[in-house]
Design a protein around this motif. Structure first.
Motif, PDB file in Angstrom:
ATOM      1  N   ALA A 154       0.237  -1.235   0.132  1.00 34.79           N
ATOM      2  CA  ALA A 154       0.266   0.191   0.430  1.00 34.79           C
ATOM      3  C   ALA A 154       0.924   1.018  -0.400  1.00 34.79           C
ATOM      4  N   GLU A 155       1.638   1.489   0.992  1.00 30.03           N
ATOM      5  CA  GLU A 155       2.878   2.562   1.305  1.00 30.03           C
ATOM      6  C   GLU A 155       3.396   2.652  -0.297  1.00 30.03           C
ATOM      7  N   LEU A 156       4.115   1.454  -1.459  1.00 33.76           N
ATOM      8  CA  LEU A 156       4.320   1.730  -2.443  1.00 33.76           C
ATOM      9  C   LEU A 156       4.197   1.925  -3.370  1.00 33.76           C
ATOM     10  N   LEU A 189      -5.265   2.234  -1.575  1.00 31.90           N
ATOM     11  CA  LEU A 189      -6.282   1.776  -0.815  1.00 31.90           C
ATOM     12  C   LEU A 189      -6.993   0.145  -0.806  1.00 31.90           C
ATOM     13  N   HIS A 190      -6.705  -0.373  -1.812  1.00 33.20           N
ATOM     14  CA  HIS A 190      -7.419  -2.032  -1.606  1.00 33.20           C
ATOM     15  C   HIS A 190      -6.947  -2.450  -0.470  1.00 33.20           C
ATOM     16  N   ALA A 191      -5.020  -2.489  -1.007  1.00 32.51           N
ATOM     17  CA  ALA A 191      -3.823  -2.952  -0.504  1.00 32.51           C
ATOM     18  C   ALA A 191      -3.878  -2.715   1.015  1.00 32.51           C
ATOM     19  N   GLY A 239      -5.135   4.318   5.070  1.00 36.42           N
ATOM     20  CA  GLY A 239      -6.214   4.427   3.966  1.00 36.42           C
ATOM     21  C   GLY A 239      -6.459   5.650   4.242  1.00 36.42           C
ATOM     22  N   SER A 240      -5.909   6.123   5.149  1.00 40.58           N
ATOM     23  CA  SER A 240      -7.026   8.399   5.007  1.00 40.58           C
ATOM     24  C   SER A 240      -5.871   9.054   4.075  1.00 40.58           C
ATOM     25  N   TYR A 241      -4.697   8.242   4.127  1.00 38.55           N
ATOM     26  CA  TYR A 241      -3.295   9.294   3.701  1.00 38.55           C
ATOM     27  C   TYR A 241      -3.322   8.962   2.438  1.00 38.55           C
ATOM     28  N   ILE A 242      -3.491   7.987   2.382  1.00 40.64           N
ATOM     29  CA  ILE A 242      -4.007   7.619   1.087  1.00 40.64           C
ATOM     30  C   ILE A 242      -5.439   8.694  -0.278  1.00 40.64           C
TER      31      ILE A 242
END
Length: 489
Positions: free
Chosen positions: A233-235, A260-262, A272-275
């Protein structure tokens, strides 16, 4: 007629007034549009496309082109106007494609997420040119974007978290040291991005993401799988951010959605909120503040009981940006105050901040809030009142970034922001001084976003103060030091 890219349906056709409207406003000639379509088609590998001025005239007269031309035109006009121009907005018919392949409405399930991440990152690495990953890749906006993202809030069905049974062949079981190294490498990529912009390390990040998806395709214990999903997710978010930074908007959005899915598979609501905040920032950039606000409210609702104060302050600051671009000063000012008050609590709750939010320091807070005031000034007809509100906050951001070697791109962006504030206050000499400083930093940062904002600011200065010597000087310097030849990598 195989190279024309048309469907040959001419009976009963009427002039395409929608396409004509966008075409006239673009300022392009028929020949220029034809050349751009051909160039983009070659980048896609559609070498059978050979468009000329007569073909463009037929489109304007109502002839419907075949794929990939409608999507190419959508891309070209979206880039030209800095907003989403859908195929339908051009009066053209979109090809019917599976949403799971072409859009952002993807299945919220771990195996599909891994498969899509693997396929998308592999395609990106293979093409490695202008981010075009096939003719199905377009920007989503409005309900087609917001409604699928709302499913981020739907609880996942209960799963059996027991370790999977041993496979026929022995998988590569990651050690704690290997996982730690993967996570530290992601943090290192994030630092490089902040220092040097998205153009220098994007392919390396995409390659690392692809490696992580390979690991996720092997059976792993639940705890390791969760950490790998968080790393993916971060990558993916970082790949999206870097793509956004170099101007590859559809590619960026696809990575954000997959990230977001990851993050959901990792059970990490703050991530997820950061994405979602990154997606919101992109929507503001594309002139869709209503969508940006919807995404931020989704982020706030989904993480209000688990995000640190620093993360919540960042979300309030982005909420203020959305309200500013919607021309709602009261709500914007309230969100600015909430960002400031919440940021004052950062670190006091005893919860350590994850690395991905570490960038949101006092300089970044001031930068976001000052840009909100600046955006309000533009929305209010270049209001000197809001420009005066922005100036001291923007100056504080610039002063803090000037001594921050790690966040050079943010330094350049805030210098450009300060130049725009001076232009709003009708101070062209001071504006060009800041633009000159930004140009110096831009030479060290590979960011098309910085370059574009700098060019637009200088263009505004030329339009409003073209007779001022400092404006003439910076125009010549910009053409020399920052030619428009940037390519994404």
């Amino acid at each position: 007629m195989g190279g024309s890219g048309t469907d040959g349906t001419n009976a009963g056709k009427r002039p395409n007034e929608q396409l004509a409207s966008w075409f006239v406003r673009s300022g392009w000639s028929k020949g220029e549009l034809a050349r751009q379509v051909n160039r983009r088609a070659r980048q896609l590998g559609a070498h059978h496309i050979s468009t000329d001025t007569s073909r463009v005239r037929r489109w304007l007269d109502g002839e419907q082109p075949r794929e990939p031309i409608p999507r190419i035109l959508s891309e070209l006009f979206s880039e030209r106007f800095g907003t989403v121009v859908a195929v339908e907005d051009l009066g053209l018919r979109a090809a019917h494609q599976s949403p799971s392949v072409s859009g952002v409405d993807l299945p919220w399930a771990g195996p599909q997420t891994v498969s899509l991440l693997s396929e998308f990152s592999r395609s990106d690495l293979m093409l490695a040119r202008r981010g075009f990953l096939g003719t199905s890749l377009t920007l989503a906006a409005g309900p087609s974007l917001i409604e699928p993202m709302q499913r981020w809030l739907v609880p996942a069905p209960a799963a059996d978290h027991a370790d999977p049974p041993p496979p026929a062949r022995r998988p590569h079981r990651l050690s704690k040291a290997e996982l730690d190294m993967l996570e530290s490498t992601t943090a290192m990529f994030r630092t490089w991005d902040a220092q040097s912009g998205g153009g220098l390390r994007r392919k390396a990040v995409v390659g690392q993401l692809h490696e992580v998806t390979d690991l996720l395709q092997e059976p792993q214990p639940a705890a390791i799988s969760e950490r790998l999903f968080r790393c993916a997710a971060e990558l993916a978010e970082l790949a999206g951010w870097m793509s956004y930074d170099v101007g590859l908007q559809p590619t960026a959005q696809k990575y954000f959605v997959l990230a977001l899915h990851a993050a959901k598979e990792a059970g990490d609501k703050p991530l997820g909120s950061y994405i979602l905040s990154s997606m919101s920032r992109q929507m503001i950039h594309l002139g869709r503040p209503d969508d940006a606000l919807e995404l931020i409210h989704l982020a706030q609702y989904g993480s209000r009981d688990c995000a640190t104060a620093r993360t919540q302050a960042m979300l309030y600051a982005m909420e203020a940006r959305a309200y500013a671009n919607m021309g709602q000063p009261g709500k914007c000012k309230r969100a600015v105050r909430m960002a400031e008050d919440t940021f004052a609590d950062a670190g006091l709750d005893g919860e350590p901040d994850p690395d991905w939010i570490r960038f949101f320091n006092e300089a970044e807070l001031n930068g976001e809030n000052s840009h909100s005031y600046r955006d309000l000034a533009y929305f209010a007809g270049r209001s000197p009142t809001y420009a005066s509100l922005a100036e001291p906050v923007m100056q504080r951001a610039v002063d803090l970034f000037a001594v921050d070697a790690e966040h050079q791109r943010s330094y350049a962006l805030n210098l450009v922001g300060m130049a725009t504030v001076h232009l709003l206050k009708r101070e062209p000499e001071q504006a060009m001084d800041k633009a000159r400083q930004a140009l110096d930093v831009a030479g060290r940062v590979r960011s098309e976003r910085v370059n574009t904002r700098l060019r637009k600011t200088v263009d505004t200065a030329v339009r409003d103060f073209g007779e001022v010597p400092e404006v003439t000087d910076i125009t010549e310097l910009l053409a020399k030091k920052l030619p428009e030849t940037a390519e994404a990598v």
